[in-house]
Design an enzyme around this catalytic site. Structure first.
Site, PDB file in Angstrom:
ATOM      1  N   ASP A   1     -12.217 121.640  66.233  1.00 37.07           N
ATOM      2  CA  ASP A   1     -13.048 122.853  66.205  1.00 37.07           C
ATOM      3  C   ASP A   1     -12.250 124.021  65.602  1.00 37.07           C
ATOM      4  OD1 ASP A   1     -11.336 123.161  68.324  1.00 37.07           O
ATOM      5  OD2 ASP A   1     -12.849 123.928  69.726  1.00 37.07           O
ATOM      6  N   SER A   2     -10.972 123.775  65.249  1.00 32.96           N
ATOM      7  CA  SER A   2     -10.214 124.721  64.428  1.00 32.96           C
ATOM      8  C   SER A   2     -10.907 124.894  63.079  1.00 32.96           C
ATOM      9  CB  SER A   2      -8.773 124.238  64.234  1.00 32.96           C
ATOM     10  OG  SER A   2      -8.757 122.893  63.805  1.00 32.96           O
TER      11      SER A   2
ATOM     12  N   ASP B   1     -13.827 117.007  67.907  1.00 34.72           N
ATOM     13  CA  ASP B   1     -13.819 117.941  69.042  1.00 34.72           C
ATOM     14  C   ASP B   1     -15.228 118.256  69.510  1.00 34.72           C
ATOM     15  OD1 ASP B   1     -11.189 118.506  69.674  1.00 34.72           O
ATOM     16  OD2 ASP B   1     -11.073 120.343  68.475  1.00 34.72           O
TER      17      ASP B   1
ATOM     18  N   GLU C   1      -0.877 120.827  74.125  1.00 32.68           N
ATOM     19  CA  GLU C   1      -0.721 121.919  73.160  1.00 32.68           C
ATOM     20  C   GLU C   1       0.087 123.063  73.754  1.00 32.68           C
ATOM     21  OE1 GLU C   1      -4.294 123.096  71.104  1.00 32.68           O
ATOM     22  OE2 GLU C   1      -3.331 124.845  70.194  1.00 32.68           O
TER      23      GLU C   1
ATOM     24  N   LYS D   1     -12.945 114.451  71.485  1.00 33.84           N
ATOM     25  CA  LYS D   1     -11.879 115.134  72.234  1.00 33.84           C
ATOM     26  C   LYS D   1     -12.505 116.280  73.009  1.00 33.84           C
ATOM     27  CE  LYS D   1      -8.421 117.550  70.181  1.00 33.84           C
ATOM     28  NZ  LYS D   1      -8.732 118.914  70.662  1.00 33.84           N
TER      29      LYS D   1
HETATM   30  N1  MHF Z   1      -4.778 127.040  61.507  1.00 34.53           N
HETATM   31  C1  MHF Z   1      -4.821 126.821  62.823  1.00 34.53           C
HETATM   32  N2  MHF Z   1      -3.815 126.146  63.406  1.00 34.53           N
HETATM   33  C2  MHF Z   1      -3.824 125.911  64.753  1.00 34.53           C
HETATM   34  O1  MHF Z   1      -2.874 125.238  65.254  1.00 34.53           O
HETATM   35  C3  MHF Z   1      -4.890 126.422  65.532  1.00 34.53           C
HETATM   36  C4  MHF Z   1      -5.932 127.106  64.863  1.00 34.53           C
HETATM   37  N3  MHF Z   1      -5.879 127.300  63.524  1.00 34.53           N
HETATM   38  N4  MHF Z   1      -7.020 127.564  65.537  1.00 34.53           N
HETATM   39  C5  MHF Z   1      -7.194 127.185  66.910  1.00 34.53           C
HETATM   40  C6  MHF Z   1      -5.917 127.155  67.611  1.00 34.53           C
HETATM   41  C7  MHF Z   1      -5.234 128.486  67.753  1.00 34.53           C
HETATM   42  N5  MHF Z   1      -3.838 128.123  67.823  1.00 34.53           N
HETATM   43  C8  MHF Z   1      -2.801 129.056  68.011  1.00 34.53           C
HETATM   44  C9  MHF Z   1      -2.832 130.262  67.341  1.00 34.53           C
HETATM   45  C10 MHF Z   1      -1.838 131.190  67.514  1.00 34.53           C
HETATM   46  C11 MHF Z   1      -0.775 130.934  68.374  1.00 34.53           C
HETATM   47  C12 MHF Z   1       0.271 131.994  68.553  1.00 34.53           C
HETATM   48  O2  MHF Z   1       0.491 132.781  67.651  1.00 34.53           O
HETATM   49  N6  MHF Z   1       0.939 132.085  69.706  1.00 34.53           N
HETATM   50  C13 MHF Z   1       1.980 133.099  69.967  1.00 34.53           C
HETATM   51  C14 MHF Z   1       1.544 134.259  70.823  1.00 34.53           C
HETATM   52  C15 MHF Z   1       0.084 134.410  71.085  1.00 34.53           C
HETATM   53  C16 MHF Z   1      -0.271 135.162  72.362  1.00 34.53           C
HETATM   54  O3  MHF Z   1       0.571 135.368  73.244  1.00 34.53           O
HETATM   55  O4  MHF Z   1      -1.467 135.507  72.468  1.00 34.53           O
HETATM   56  C17 MHF Z   1       3.122 132.500  70.746  1.00 34.53           C
HETATM   57  O5  MHF Z   1       4.259 132.934  70.526  1.00 34.53           O
HETATM   58  O6  MHF Z   1       2.869 131.631  71.579  1.00 34.53           O
HETATM   59  C18 MHF Z   1      -0.739 129.717  69.052  1.00 34.53           C
HETATM   60  C19 MHF Z   1      -1.747 128.781  68.865  1.00 34.53           C
HETATM   61  C20 MHF Z   1      -3.704 126.703  67.656  1.00 34.53           C
HETATM   62  N7  MHF Z   1      -4.921 126.320  66.933  1.00 34.53           N
HETATM   63  C1  KIV Z   2      -5.012 121.482  67.039  1.00 33.86           C
HETATM   64  C2  KIV Z   2      -5.907 120.442  67.594  1.00 33.86           C
HETATM   65  C3  KIV Z   2      -5.316 119.745  68.764  1.00 33.86           C
HETATM   66  C4  KIV Z   2      -7.316 120.927  67.845  1.00 33.86           C
HETATM   67  O1  KIV Z   2      -7.859 120.865  68.922  1.00 33.86           O
HETATM   68  C5  KIV Z   2      -8.066 121.487  66.707  1.00 33.86           C
HETATM   69  O2  KIV Z   2      -7.600 121.407  65.550  1.00 33.86           O
HETATM   70  O3  KIV Z   2      -9.171 121.996  66.940  1.00 33.86           O
HETATM   71 MG    MG Z   3      -9.705 121.911  68.977  1.00 29.78          MG
END
Ligand code: MHF
Ligand code: KIV
Ligand code: MG
Length: 259
Positions: free
Chosen positions: A33-34, A72, A170, A102
């Site tokens: 769902d990303s 998803d 994750e 998923k």
């Molecule tokens: N392109 C893309 N890749 C991904 O892996 C992904 C998506 N989109 N969309 C749905 C989610 C969002 N994801 C993410 C997006 C940002 C952070 C991130 O920047 N985390 C930071 C701080 C964020 C906070 O505290 O709010 C960190 O340091 O953990 C982590 C996972 C993983 N997933």
């Molecule tokens: C990053 C994976 C685990 C996911 O759930 C997504 O791409 O939506």
């Molecule tokens: Mg997902």
């Protein structure tokens, strides 16, 4: 998993990408769902609909020969009503041709997982950072306190018990992911969960270097964004300077009387 090759998983949202991902030898293709972020221009996964997931999953299935395709279940497609949850999971298999679904998991998905598995729908569970809970969790690391880590261990066991065939972990500490991987007999697939899961998954746009700003745990193994931009610049330049289309791209019908 000692002595075995790690499982590789990447997302795909369209047939061409799925074809390329399958050709790379990846074991599992996830229609995540990303999609909402990577393709549809949303800033979270929440707006993604069942119809969109069915449409993109169908494209991925048409782009592959035999890859295992997991789709998803999007935000609010499960949970509110048992019958609807089953119907939505079923659509991804019946209409789109996915092999499995998923589910972003929690205490509320143990029974549903069991029911879906009983009905013949293979379920991949997903714990740790569950982006559909952005309004509660943000995108922060999960399982960093003793209590939160124990909850993830318990839920991982409960979903294995409920019949899930695999578990995505994750954005959790590597030592927690290693422990959960040891606890379970089903394979764990990590994203931002360290090297000791049974497999790894990334969003394909992040892996090839197409995403403008990727999560901290992602790695770009190429620079597709730059290659793409260069090709587009070259196209625009060639049209503007008259070098495209050339004779090779054109045909002339000599018999036409165009006076
Ligand atoms: N392109 C893309 N890749 C991904 O892996 C992904 C998506 N989109 N969309 C749905 C989610 C969002 N994801 C993410 C997006 C940002 C952070 C991130 O920047 N985390 C930071 C701080 C964020 C906070 O505290 O709010 C960190 O340091 O953990 C982590 C996972 C993983 N997933
Ligand atoms: C990053 C994976 C685990 C996911 O759930 C997504 O791409 O939506
Ligand atoms: Mg997902």
């Amino acid at each position: 998993m000692a002595g075995e090759d790690p499982i590789t998983m990447l997302t795909a949202y369209d047939a061409t990408t799925a074809e390329l991902v399958e050709a790379s030898g990846v074991d599992v293709i996830l229609v995540g769902d990303s999609l909402g972020n990577a393709v549809l221009g949303h800033d979270s996964t929440l707006p993604v609909t069942m119809d969109q997931m069915v449409s993109h999953t169908g494209a991925v299935v048409r782009g592959t020969d035999e890859a295992l395709v997991v789709a998803d279940l999007p935000f609010l497609s499960i949970g509110a009503d048992r019958g609807d949850s089953i119907e939505h999971a079923g659509r991804l298999l019946k209409e789109a041709g996915a092999n499995a679904v998923k589910i972003e998991s929690g205490p509320h998905t143990v029974e549903l997982t069991e029911r879906l598995v009983d009905l013949g729908i293979p379920v991949m569970a997903h714990l740790g950072l569950t982006p559909q809970h952005i309004n509660r969790l943000g995108y922060a690391r999960q399982g960093t306190s003793q209590e939160a880590a124990e909850e993830i261990r318990d839920l991982a066991r409960a979903h294995e018990e409920a019949g899930a065939f695999s578990l995505v972990l994750e954005h959790v500490p590597a030592n927690l992911a290693a422990t959960v991987t040891d606890d379970l007999s089903i394979p764990t697939i990590g994203i931002g969960a360290g090297p000791d899961c049974d497999g790894q998954v990334l969003v394909v746009d992040d892996a090839v270097g197409l995403t403008e700003s990727a999560p901290p745990f992602a790695e770009a193994f190429g620079d597709v964004r730059e290659a793409y931009a260069d090709a587009l610049d070259d196209y625009v330049g060639a049209v503007e300077d008259g070098s495209f289309p050339a004779d090779d791209h054109s045909h002339v019908a000599d018999d036409l009387d165009l006076e």
